[in-house]
Design an enzyme around this catalytic site. Structure first.
Site, mmCIF file in Angstrom:
data_model
loop_
_atom_site.group_PDB
_atom_site.id
_atom_site.type_symbol
_atom_site.label_atom_id
_atom_site.label_comp_id
_atom_site.label_asym_id
_atom_site.label_seq_id
_atom_site.Cartn_x
_atom_site.Cartn_y
_atom_site.Cartn_z
ATOM 1 N N TRP A 106 5.760 6.575 -1.223
ATOM 2 C CA TRP A 106 5.448 7.697 -2.432
ATOM 3 C C TRP A 106 5.066 9.248 -1.579
ATOM 4 C CZ3 TRP A 106 1.546 10.068 -4.900
ATOM 5 C CH2 TRP A 106 -0.533 9.399 -4.289
ATOM 6 N N THR B 177 0.780 -1.314 -0.024
ATOM 7 C CA THR B 177 -0.164 -0.104 0.287
ATOM 8 C C THR B 177 0.722 1.222 -0.076
ATOM 9 O OG1 THR B 177 -1.704 -1.262 1.835
ATOM 10 C CG2 THR B 177 -1.714 1.125 1.087
ATOM 11 N N GLU B 178 0.394 2.276 -0.818
ATOM 12 C CA GLU B 178 1.470 3.740 -1.016
ATOM 13 C C GLU B 178 3.004 3.158 -0.894
ATOM 14 O OE1 GLU B 178 -0.645 5.223 -1.078
ATOM 15 O OE2 GLU B 178 -2.484 4.718 -0.473
ATOM 16 N N LEU B 179 3.147 2.198 -1.522
ATOM 17 C CA LEU B 179 4.433 1.148 -2.193
ATOM 18 C C LEU B 179 5.829 2.049 -1.112
ATOM 19 C CD1 LEU B 179 5.709 3.166 -4.985
ATOM 20 C CD2 LEU B 179 5.287 0.750 -4.758
#
Length: 542
Positions: free
Chosen positions: A299, A145-147
């Site tokens: 990110w 999730t979300e890198l």
């Protein structure tokens, strides 16, 4: 030959309805179904369906030379099934081409990797199962999730069986290094790491339609020129972006669809790049070096940290309260509780509470249903309060049932043990009767001897002692002698004599007749002892 990896994130959050204080404990419907339906239908029409059609056309035109990768969250898949099944069918058509790799992630796009290893594992396994069921493939590459990534998270991902993982090519992590190489995890060297080239990715995702940008307008030929400026020794350019970039964030009239349609031809014509998936590159490339990430990165924003989701007190309080309920949730067997627990972990709930300015803020504000982060916080906490009430009630019932079941099992076990003990007790006497009497009969004579000897001894020894032992005779004789002489009687008589003559006479008479008393006293003693003992007693008296 160098490679381009296109990664598309497909995610739709589950939006909560406006949940007021008076709803707590009364209304358990947390989701704004109308808004969720309207948004996914709009995005399907503007992005998913037309873009999937473009990808199918490019695959037909270039075959195995054109490939892309998708990371589709479980919440997006849920809403496609509920409200836009035609979109799910179009993704299945892409999967059948063999030119699309599907990545794994957390089922509900959660931040579980930061808080609960058990919940993280549970959600990843659920998502793997879902991808296998829908598209017929088992993911080997993971995108959190979300890198979000750290060394510890990389170790967890490797332990779950993945060969590769994608994260942000953050400048403060790489330093002078380039993101355009294959790396490996510091704590799990066998886990290969792909790092996003955020400069080239953001040129498409955020700056494409920005007329104040020096690179505007961006054409496919210009983009390929930028790719060619990458050092020839650098092997792979990882381009990661929201799939909603095409048609939703960047509208159709910006020329985004035409840009992407023309990109493969420009790449094949004007560069030595080809399109690959991470699964292929793990086999083809050797990692350059480890990547060390002691603290989580993402990110988001210039900082590439977690402050977009956990950067203020409101976010921290909501996050901590949510995961404080985890152990109770594990005890609950209620499927609705389990479903709500998963949806409440969605990272977007915390993103809406952020009070900082984002470089990509306009994009997320576009989907934000709240007027302010404070409203987002209050609404979420109201929902969480109601969820806690339901959980406490349900968990208590479940615990009571468990206790009752445990007591019943103990009673059953005790009863069964008692029955076994009763059977054993009943069996042992029977065995004794069958075996011991026989033994007793066989050994009866020796037992009789043993029983007889002590009796004989007891009867004989005392008699012998009385008959032969002088001390015994003395004991028997002395009391008799005392009674015979009646000295105490004489003393009494003397005292009485001084006061009463009749008493003296009686005493005298008694004294005169004392010899028969001696005889009377001696005869019983003689009976108790033997005759010789009696003679000795009489002789002593004389």
């Amino acid at each position: 030959m160098r490679a381009i990896c296109f990664y598309f994130q497909v995610h739709q959050p589950i939006r909560l309805r406006t949940y007021r204080f008076f709803d707590i404990g009364v209304n358990h419907n947390y989701y704004d179904d109308y808004q969720n339906k309207q948004i996914i239908k709009r995005v399907a029409e503007k992005c998913y369906l037309p873009m999937n059609q473009i990808l199918l056309g490019l695959i037909k035109e270039y075959g195995k030379n054109f490939k892309v990768s998708f990371s589709i969250s479980g919440t997006a898949l849920d809403q496609m099934e509920w409200f836009a099944p035609e979109v799910l069918d179009s993704f299945k058509a892409l999967a059948k081409t063999g030119c699309v790799e599907f990545l794994s992630e957390t089922e509900t796009h959660s931040l579980a990797a930061l808080k609960s290893k058990d919940e993280f594992k549970k959600q990843v396994e659920a998502h793997n199962k879902r991808i296998k069921q829908l598209f017929g493939v088992t993911p080997t590459t993971f995108r959190n999730t979300e890198l979000i990534y750290s060394d510890e998270i990389g170790k967890m991902v490797y332990d779950l069986g993945f060969k590769a993982m994608l994260t942000e090519g953050a400048k403060h992590i790489l330093g002078w290094k380039s993101p355009n190489f294959l790396y490996y995890s510091a704590l799990a060297p066998r886990l290969k790491m792909f790092l996003k080239n955020y400069h080239l990715s953001d040129d498409i995702a955020f700056r494409f339609s920005q007329q104040s940008w020096a690179g505007w307008p961006l054409t496919s030929e210009k983009f390929v020129q930028w790719l060619n400026h990458v050092d020839a020794k650098q092997e792979v350019v990882n381009l990661f972006m929201d799939y909603e970039t095409f048609g939703e964030h960047q509208w159709k009239d910006t020329g985004i669809f035409e840009f992407f349609k023309a990109l493969p031809k420009a790449v094949f014509t004007n560069s030595n790049y080809t399109f690959k998936t991470p699964k292929e590159l793990v086999e083809d490339l050797s990692p350059a070096s480890p990547v060390h990430v002691p603290h989580p990165i993402s990110w988001a924003d210039e900082e590439r940290d977690l402050t977009a989701w956990l950067g203020n007190d409101m976010q921290e309080e909501a996050f901590e309260k949510l995961y404080a309920l985890e152990e109770q949730v594990k005890l609950s067997k209620d499927t609705e509780i389990q479903k709500d627990w998963a949806y409440l972990q969605n990272s977007d709930h915390f993103y809406y509470m952020s009070t900082k300015w984002f470089s990509d803020g306009e994009v997320h504000r576009y989907f934000n249903p709240y007027a302010s982060p404070y409203e987002a916080f209050i609404n979420y906490m109201n929902v969480l309060s109601d969820f806690e009430i339901r959980l406490n009630t349900g968990t208590n019932k479940q615990i009571n049932k468990t206790i009752i079941n445990q007591k019943s099992k103990k009673m059953e076990t005790t009863t069964a043990t008692e029955k076994k003990a009763t059977v054993k007790k009943a069996a042992k006497p029977a065995a004794k009767k069958a075996t011991k009497p026989a033994a007793k009969k066989a050994a009866a004579k020796p037992a009789a001897k043993k029983a007889a000897k002590p009796a004989a001894k007891k009867a004989a020894k005392p008699a012998a002692k009385k008959a032969t032992a002088k001390p015994a005779a003395k004991k028997a004789a002395k009391p008799a002698a005392k009674k015979a002489t009646a000295k105490p009687a004489a003393k009494k008589a003397t005292v009485k004599k001084a006061t009463a003559k009749p008493a003296a006479k009686k005493a005298t008479a008694k004294k005169a007749t004392a010899k028969p008393a001696v005889k009377k006293a001696a005869k019983p003693a003689a009976k108790k002892a033997t005759k010789p003992a009696a003679k000795k007693a009489v002789a002593k008296k004389k």
